[in-house]
Structure formats: C-alpha cells, structure tokens
Scaffold this active site. Structure first.
Site, PDB file in Angstrom:
ATOM      1  N   ALA A 132     -49.943 -22.225  29.319  1.00  0.00           N
ATOM      2  CA  ALA A 132     -49.564 -21.397  28.174  1.00  0.00           C
ATOM      3  C   ALA A 132     -48.066 -21.145  28.189  1.00  0.00           C
ATOM      4  CB  ALA A 132     -50.318 -20.074  28.193  1.00  0.00           C
ATOM      5  N   ILE A 159     -40.564 -19.744  36.412  1.00  0.00           N
ATOM      6  CA  ILE A 159     -40.038 -18.375  36.429  1.00  0.00           C
ATOM      7  C   ILE A 159     -38.672 -18.306  37.116  1.00  0.00           C
ATOM      8  CG2 ILE A 159     -40.524 -15.972  37.050  1.00  0.00           C
ATOM      9  CD1 ILE A 159     -42.447 -17.414  34.935  1.00  0.00           C
ATOM     10  N   GLU A 243     -33.320 -11.258  23.607  1.00  0.00           N
ATOM     11  CA  GLU A 243     -33.367 -12.513  24.347  1.00  0.00           C
ATOM     12  C   GLU A 243     -32.783 -13.666  23.516  1.00  0.00           C
ATOM     13  OE1 GLU A 243     -37.241 -12.785  26.193  1.00  0.00           O
ATOM     14  OE2 GLU A 243     -37.022 -14.959  26.271  1.00  0.00           O
TER      15      GLU A 243
END
Ligand SMILES: Cc1cc2nc3c(=O)[nH]c(=O)nc-3n(C[C@H](O)[C@H](O)[C@H](O)COP(=O)(O)OP(=O)(O)OC[C@H]3O[C@@H](n4cnc5c(N)ncnc54)[C@H](O)[C@@H]3O)c2cc1C
Ligand SMILES: Cc1cc2nc3c(=O)[nH]c(=O)nc-3n(C[C@H](O)[C@H](O)[C@H](O)COP(=O)(O)OP(=O)(O)OC[C@H]3O[C@@H](n4cnc5c(N)ncnc54)[C@H](O)[C@@H]3O)c2cc1C
Lengths: 518, 379
Positions: A132, A159, A243
């Site tokens: 995802a 990440i 962001e």
C-alpha cells in the site's frame, strides 16, 4: 523584481544558515553519502541552533517564527548537493514532528516533540507498506487494544530515517474492517521490543537511510496514540499540504542550485575555442529553465503565503508539488548534459543531483496522484473540506503582511483638493441634477457615513431625498469626493476605479451616476 | 488565490466590463472575423465606457487607476474567443497610446491622445519592417529634416490596425547609426503619401494587419514623440508593459480555452460515459491547469512589482516566453479534446488554435526572449 515575502530578518537568518551549512554540512556530505547515514550529532547541532523548531511554540523549545523562515530553511538545505540530507531534515521538521505537535497530548509533546526540536530524537513517518503506497487507505498493519497497550503487527517500507532513527509515527489500522475510517496514528519507539529494520539499497538519496520495518507484537502504551482513534487518515490529509509545499520548494531550490552549478562550469569549460556558455542552443536552454524555475518559485511562494495565512489550499499545493518536482527532473537531465562526460562522473556533483532528483515525483504522493487530485477539483468541481481545524502549526504563526500593506499604496493617489460643499448644498445640487436626468429605474443610496442621499428613480422620474431608505444599490463615499463629482471635478467612473466609491448591490446602478452628473 | 491583487472594486469592475463585452462586443465578433477588421464603433463604445482611459493622464480624460484594472481589461478581452479582436482593441491602447502617454508633447496629447481615449481616433504602433523584425535596430525607414518638416520614406509591415487606424506611432531613422539613430513620430493616416494594404494571415482574422508605405510624407516637427534619436530606448521601455499585456492575454486565452475544452469533455459521451471520466484526458487537464495556475501567479507578481516601480525586464521576458508557449500547448490539446469537431469552424477550438499561434512570434519571438534572458543570467 521585488520579492514581497522575505524581509531583512529572513535574509539575515538565511545568511546565518548558509554559513552554518557551509561549515557543518557541505564538507561532510561526501562522507555521509558514502556511509549512507547522517550521524546523530548533526541533528543535535541543528537542534542547538534552533533550526528544528522554527514554527513550534517556545514552550516546547521552538522559535515560533513565521512560515517563511521555514521556506528559507528548506530552500537552503536543498542546496547542499545531497537530496538524502534534505530528505532526512525535512522529514524531521515538516513530515513527522508536525503530527506530534498538532495531535499529540501534552504528555507526547513533552516526551517526544521537545526532543525532536532539540535534535535528540530523530523522527520518521511510517505510512507506506509493501502492498500500500499511493492507496493509503489500504494499509494492513494492525494495532489491537489490550488493556493499557496496543499490540502492533505488520510491516512498513521505504521509511526515511527508519534504520537509525528514534521515533516512528506509525500509521496503523485500529479498525481493520474499515478503510480510511479505521486508521490511527501511533508514536512507536524505534528501539522498542519487536521493532526491527532492514536497510534498503536505492538509486539515490544515499545519505538518508531508508528502512523496511517489521512490527512483531510490539507493545505500545495507549497514551502514545495521537489524537483520537480512527481519525488518523484525516490527520494525514491535514498534513499533506505542508509536505507538498516542502516537496515543491525542494524541487525548484534544487533546480536553482544545479543551474548555478552548471553556469559556473559552462563559464570555465572551453570547446571550439570558446567557453561553452557562448553557444546559443545551450544559452537558450539555460534561459528556458531559468524562466521555468523562476515561475514555479514565485508560484510556490504564493502558495506558501496562503498556507501561512491558514488557508487550506489543496489544489494549489498539489499543483506546486507536481510542477516543482517534475521541473527538477527536467533541469537535472539538462544540466547533466551541459557537463558532457564529466556529468556522468562522481567527481562532479551533477551525477548525484540527477539521481537524487528522481524520487521527487514519487515520494510524498506521485505525480499521477497529484494529477488525480487536481483533476477531481478542476473537473468535478470537488472542493476538499478542511479536515483539521485547530492547532495547525502554521496558522499559529505571525502573518506576513508585506503584500497587504503595499497593495493599498496605489489606491491612495490622486486626492482632489476640492473644498467640501455642505451636505445641504449637495442635496440641493443633486435634486437639480436628478430632475433633468433620465429616470434611474431603481433606487440608489449615497452613504456619507453620518447622512445620506437617496435617489428613487422607480416612478418615471428621480425623487431625491435625504431620508434613509432601502435601496437596490448603496454607494459609500466621502462627502468630499462626492462634492468633487457634483462639481464635475471628479469622474464617477474614475472614482469607482480608484476605490473612492465602495459599491454594495448592483454596480450598474452606481455607474449611472455618470449620467446623473451630466 | 489572487486576492492580493484584486479587491472588491476590481471585481465589480470586472463584472461590469464582462457585461459590456457580452452585450456590445461578443455578438459582433463573427462578423468582424469575416470582415477582417473590428468596427470603428467598437472603439468608440470602449472609449465611452472609459476603458481607454485606464492609467492615462487625467488631463486628457484618463483615470488614475492601478495596473490591475488594465490587467482585467486584457483578461476579459481575451476571453471573447477572438485573438484578433483583442489584439486590435488593445494595440490601440497598450501599444500606440502608451507611447503618446509616456513621451508625447502637449500638442500630440491634445489632438491625438484625448480623442484616442474617447475612442474617436484609432492608433497603431509601427516598428516592424519587411527586412527588420527581431532586429529592431536595423530598420531603414528614414525621416530627413527639410526646412520645418521631416520627409518620411520607407515601409512597415505586419502592423496591427495598420490599415484602418487614424494615426500611427512610427519608428524611423533620424540618424544613420544603428539603434542610436531611431526616433518615434506620430503620423496622421490622412496625410499625403501614406498608404496601406491589408495582409492575409493564418489567424487573428478580426484584426486588420497592414503593410504601410510612406512616400515623401511631410511630418511637422511637433509630431516627433519625445526626443530625437531616443526612439530605441522608448521602444525598450515600453517592452515591459507590452510583454505583460501579451502574457496576460495568453494566460487568459489559455484559461478560456481550457474551460471550453472542459465543458465539451463533460458533455460529449464515448464508450458509455462522458469524456471527462477518462483518466488520460483528466490528467492532461490537471497538468495544463497547473501550468496555467502557476504562470498566472507568477505573472501577477511581476505586474505587482512592475507597478511598484521595480525592474522586471528579465521576468517580463520569462513570463512572455512561458505564457505564449503554454497557450500553444493548451490550444493544441483542447482541439484534440474535441476530436473532429475541433477541426470544424462550428466549434471554437479551431479559432482558438490558429489565433494562438502568433503568440510566440509577435512582440518579440520566443528565441529573442531567450536571448534576453540568457544575457541577463549567464556570467
Ligand atoms: C526514497 C524513498 C523514501 C520514502 N520515504 C517514505 C517515508 O519516510 N514514509 C513513508 O510512509 N513513505 C515513504 N516513501 C514511500 C512513498 O511515499 C511511496 O513510494 C509513494 O507514495 C508511492 O507508493 P508506491 O511506491 O507503493 O507506488 P504505487 O502506489 O504502487 O504506484 C506505482 C505506480 O502506479 C501509479 N498509480 C497508482 N495509483 C494510480 C492511479 N489511481 N491512477 C494512475 N496511476 C496510479 C503511481 O503513480 C506509480 O507510478 C518513500 C519512498 C522512497 C522511494
Ligand atoms: C499578426 C501580427 C501582428 C503584428 N503586429 C505588429 C504591430 O502592431 N507592430 C509591429 O511593429 N510589429 C508587429 N508584428 C511584427 C512582429 O513583432 C514580428 O513579426 C516579430 O518581431 C518577428 O520579426 P520577423 O517576423 O521579422 O521575424 P525575424 O526577425 O525574421 O525572425 C525569423 C525567425 O528567426 C528567429 N531569430 C531571429 N533572430 C534570432 C537570433 N538572434 N537568434 C535565434 N533566432 C533568431 C526568430 O525567432 C524567428 O523564429 C506583428 C506580426 C504579426 C504576425
């Protein structure tokens, strides 16, 4: 060209930051790229300088500065020739810690936010999973409540700072039967039992560590929940504009840096007996890119200003992210070309800038997802409601008012020196003028503040009276300016356009003053 | 997004202007496209409404307004789907009148600027010659002093309003040296020796484009605009505004075109659903609207800087370059959205497409814009 966004204080801040980066960062970039990590002390040094809490309240150790300090910060860290460095520091301040501030309890703020600001805790945002990415609602990592804890199971990937960092703001499903309505945000200690990380190898962004994370029955205290359960998706949406703006700034600022670097090279490199910056095709390519960079930069400033003023600008921020990151790829490609074979060698910085740029159109929402959002808003006329109302770190900041102050300047020119007629004389003069003019066909009120003149032109002629009444159109005007109009010294159309008449209701009626004045 | 620049007054002005255009201008356009010219009465109506007075000297009937009123005028005129109409109506004010306003003497202002503001006289600006376009400094038309006149000889080409205008602001050589020997003069079209022929062209059909010749035209000294031999500098000084007019026009047309395309996409069906549901087309719309939006924002910021008196030479070249190139891209894509209908005159896309194509040529080509920008930023 005047830049309306930065004042002298911003520029001083920029100079100080540049000096700091030149001394503490740029000389070490090569090493960090090689080692594929940025030492913890570097975060600490940034924290000591106050660079990690620019928009956070002083209470938590922040500087409480306005948003354009952050714009300066992101611009400058985008110019150190390392996308990986830029990534780690923008994730720290703009993509992870804002959730601590916006949705964290006092406990969380004390425990984590203060450390994020001092640089003692390196933060990550863990959304993406192996299955995802773009489709966030589809994540599988679960958090099941057991007494005072959540038990977290699942995995995350891609990440940033996930390998060597300290705090993971982790997106989990607290209600797996739901899609986006079952998502929550948990603050998870990177070093907690059951959390493990594998370092991923990648095309660029070498200075930044990128992790695949596994959560195996990780016990997370319930007080580490951010905000309310099952509201996580909306919190994420609320953080996206910031962001995207950061992505957009990185895009044009990185481009600027590459173009400057190339211009330097082009002035030194010779071919066919002259420096290569004399060749027209290369010059024109430079001109084209410089134009595009300049355009997008000012557009992003415009978006930043709206964001700083607390507006929820989904469409514009998505456009900015899309254009800024795509521009960067184009610029890096062309700039590498200017260097010829040297562009391909690690001895020059072009190769790194080229590979570092390539992630821009993927991370933080791909270009395709940006276009999906924009298309929805432009084509289906869908307007995204603001998902979070309170405690946006940005709307807490001081407004940047330079634009608003300057804009009034041009309106205040051409004051007339007419001697003011008394209200009674004006009323009588209007009665005379209105009698000889065509009927207005509607009711017009001239409002001088203390008193008014109402011209009722609905019954064949024009009836002028000093009594207040309902009107189809009300014009606020000073008696002084109106007197000038009555005397024929000021043209009503001109007065309207110069802002001397404020019209409420049907403007067409107000403009008929022109014919009334004869 | 743009409330920094447009306040309530501006918005009201836009609304009343729009009403005027829809009532007085738009219904005539097809006829003008056919006739190859905008009717004189249109200029008169514009003048009566005060639209030609924006930013002009109050002494001659103008009104002191900020630049954003002019921007609104340009935008709305470019949303009538006729590049030629906008060009003709705006060449009068933003090209010809601007020179008079900035450098004309009282005689010229009284006899030409004032009636131009009222819409009684129509003007044009004549710089380009058959052998000198991009290279302005190489123009050959010359004015030689003889007793109390200049004698003007030479020719001009591609001049918007060149055939039907009443006066011409002409760049001419008063010295034999390059760019330092150029002067600006106001030529009355009625004078003996002035003649013009209309040119046929790809688009901009509503605007008349003339080739002009001057055959021993007697020009009184008071028709000199500003100082002798300063013409090149005057032309350069007007460029900033001229380029902003062109960029603003291109962006407004692009917006108009995309809106038009969008409307079509939502109405036309294929494979059982409206075209507006196909992702590929949606993403193209998203891309184009992003580019338009960002350029608009950039353009307004330059306009703002310009009106506050800052030097924006480089940025004007940048925005002219990007906007006109974007307009070509948008008009190409919009025609594509319409499929075969896009190629038919019954729909607006065909005109949008051909009218757009002049953008990257007129008022300084894209290549010249890049030359200017490159000079500014390299070294
Ligand atoms: C170096 C790096 C650092 C990262 N850092 C982080 C981080 O710190 N935290 C974090 O949570 N994530 C991070 N990410 C993940 C990043 O946000 C995702 O890669 C991104 O959202 C795309 O998801 P995906 O990779 O799963 O691609 P997918 O979603 O699988 O997309 C694959 C392709 O399909 C296209 N596509 C998908 N949906 C549609 C659609 N509806 N219509 C048309 N096209 C579509 C995409 O645009 C893309 O081209 C990072 C990624 C990288 C590479
Ligand atoms: C419809 C229309 C209306 C116009 N209206 C007016 C008007 O009202 N008043 C007026 O004065 N003029 C007007 N013009 C003229 C216009 O300004 C010129 O066409 C334009 O400046 C280009 O000049 P040119 O046509 O002579 O092309 P050229 O200068 O011959 O250029 C031909 C090609 O060579 C390129 N080129 C030239 N120099 C260089 C260089 N140094 N480096 C690289 N490439 C170069 C150009 O970019 C172009 O692609 C109009 C033109 C048109 C088509």
């Amino acid at each position: 060209m005047k830049n309306y966004y930065f004042n002298e204080d911003h520029e001083m801040f920029r100079q100080g930051l540049k000096d700091f980066l030149a001394k503490e960062v740029i000389p070490n970039i090569e090493k960090w790229e090689e080692e594929q990590r940025i030492p913890k002390e570097v975060f600490k040094k940034f924290g000591d300088m106050g660079y990690l809490g620019l928009n956070y309240p002083e209470k938590y150790g922040g500087t409480d500065a306005d948003f354009f300090y952050s714009v300066v910060f992101v611009e400058e860290i985008s110019k150190v020739f390392s996308g990986g460095f830029m990534a780690a520091f923008s994730v720290q301040q703009y993509m992870s810690s804002p959730y601590l501030f916006k949705h964290g309890s006092e406990f969380i703020k004390e425990k984590y936010l203060t450390k994020a600001i001092t640089g003692d805790a390196i933060c990550s945002i863990a959304i993406t999973e192996p299955n995802a990415g773009s489709d966030v609602a589809n994540i599988r990592t679960t958090a099941v409540r057991e007494g005072d804890h959540y038990i977290v199971n699942g995995s995350k990937t891609f990440i940033t700072s996930g390998v060597y960092g300290d705090v993971l703001i982790t997106v989990v499903k607290t209600d797996p039967s739901e899609g986006f309505n079952g998502i929550s945000l948990l603050v998870i200690d990177r070093h907690a039992d059951g959390v493990s990380a594998t370092k991923l190898k990648k095309l660029g962004w070498h200075a930044s560590d990128t992790a695949e994370l596994a959560f195996d029955n990780v016990k997370v205290p319930v007080e580490n929940l951010l905000g309310d359960e099952n509201q996580g998706f909306f919190y994420l949406m609320g953080g996206l504009q910031l962001e995207r703006l950061v992505g957009a700034i990185g895009g044009y600022a990185g481009s600027e840096s590459a173009l400057d670097y190339s211009l330097q090279y082009m002035s030194e490199r010779e071919a066919f007996g002259r420096s290569i910056n004399k060749f027209q095709v290369l010059r024109h390519r430079v001109a084209q890119m410089a134009s595009e960079i300049e355009c997008i930069k000012y557009f992003v400033y415009n978006c930043c200003k709206l964001h700083a003023d607390g507006e929820y600008v989904v469409k514009e921020c998505s456009m900015a992210k899309l254009l800024g990151t795509e521009l960067s790829d184009k610029v890096m490609y062309q700039c590498l070309q200017f260097f010829g074979g040297y562009g391909y060698m690690e001895e020059y910085k072009m190769a790194r800038m080229f590979r570092d740029s390539r992630i821009g159109t993927i991370g933080g929402g791909t270009s395709e997802i940006m276009r999906e959002i924009i298309a929805k808003m432009v084509i289906d006329d869908k307007s995204y409601a603001k998902t979070t109302s309170k405690s946006n770190p940005i709307s807490n900041t001081k407004k940047t008012d330079s634009i608003k102050e300057e804009k009034t300047k041009s309106n205040n020119q051409n004051t007339t020196n007419t001697k003011i007629m008394s209200y009674e004389n004006t009323l009588n003069a209007m009665k005379e003028k209105a009698a000889s003019a065509d009927a207005l066909g509607s009711i017009l009120k001239l409002n001088f503040g203390e008193n008014q003149i109402v011209i009722d032109g609905t019954n064949g002629g024009n009836v002028v009276s000093g009594d207040d009444a309902e009107a189809n159109c009300t014009v606020d005007v000073s008696l002084e300016d109106f007197t000038a109009m009555v005397k024929g010294e000021l043209n009503p159309m001109g007065a309207f356009m110069a802002g001397k008449m404020k019209v409420k209701g049907d403007t067409g009626i107000a403009l008929k003053l022109q014919s009334l004045m004869g | 997004m743009h409330s920094f620049y447009f306040h309530d007054e501006h918005n009201l002005f836009r609304k009343s202007l729009r009403d005027f255009l829809d009532k007085e201008i738009v219904p005539e356009i097809d006829q003008w496209e056919e006739n190859g010219r905008v009717s004189k009465s249109a200029f008169k109506k514009m003048g009566e409404m005060g639209y030609y007075g924006l930013g002009m000297d109050e002494k001659y009937g103008g009104v002191n307004t900020d630049v954003f009123y002019t921007i609104i005028l340009i935008e709305e005129l470019n949303k009538c789907n006729s590049g030629g109409t906008a060009a003709s109506l705006l060449a009068h004010s933003t090209l010809a009148m601007e020179h008079l306003q900035k450098n004309g003497n009282d005689f010229l202002k009284t006899n030409y600027l004032k009636p131009a503001i009222n819409g009684d006289l129509i003007g044009c600006l004549a710089i380009t010659e058959p052998n000198a376009g991009s290279d302005v400094a190489s123009i050959k038309t010359s004015a030689v002093k003889k007793e109390n006149h200049y004698i003007l000889n030479g020719s001009k080409t591609f001049i918007t309003n060149g055939v039907y205008s009443d006066f011409m602001v002409v760049a001419t050589r008063t010295e034999n040296t390059g760019f330092e020997g150029i002067s600006m003069m106001l030529i009355d079209s009625k004078w003996e020796g002035v003649s013009a022929t209309p040119l046929k062209k790809l688009g901009w059909h509503a605007s008349d484009t003339g080739e002009i010749s001057f055959d021993n035209v007697k020009v009184p000294f008071e028709h000199l605009i500003g100082e002798e031999n300063q013409g090149f500098y005057y032309i350069m000084q007007r460029f900033e505004l001229e380029r902003l007019v062109l960029s603003t026009g291109a962006l407004a047309s692009a917006e108009y075109a995309l809106d038009y395309g969008l409307k079509y996409l939502s109405e036309r069906e294929a494979f059982g659903r409206p075209l507006s549901k196909f992702q590929e087309l949606r993403h193209r719309v998203a891309q184009l609207s992003s580019e338009i939006e960002s350029l608009k924002s950039f353009n307004y910021q330059i306009c703002r800087s310009f009106s506050d008196g800052y030097d924006v030479t480089t940025q004007c070249a940048m925005v002219k370059l990007l906007s006109t190139e974007l307009m070509d891209k948008v008009s190409y894509e919009v025609l594509q959205f319409l499929g075969g209908y896009g190629y038919m005159e019954e729909y607006q896309a065909a005109r949008i497409f051909r009218d757009s194509r002049i953008g990257t040529i007129g008022g300084g080509t894209s290549e010249i814009m890049r030359e200017i920008i490159a000079k500014q930023i390299i070294q």
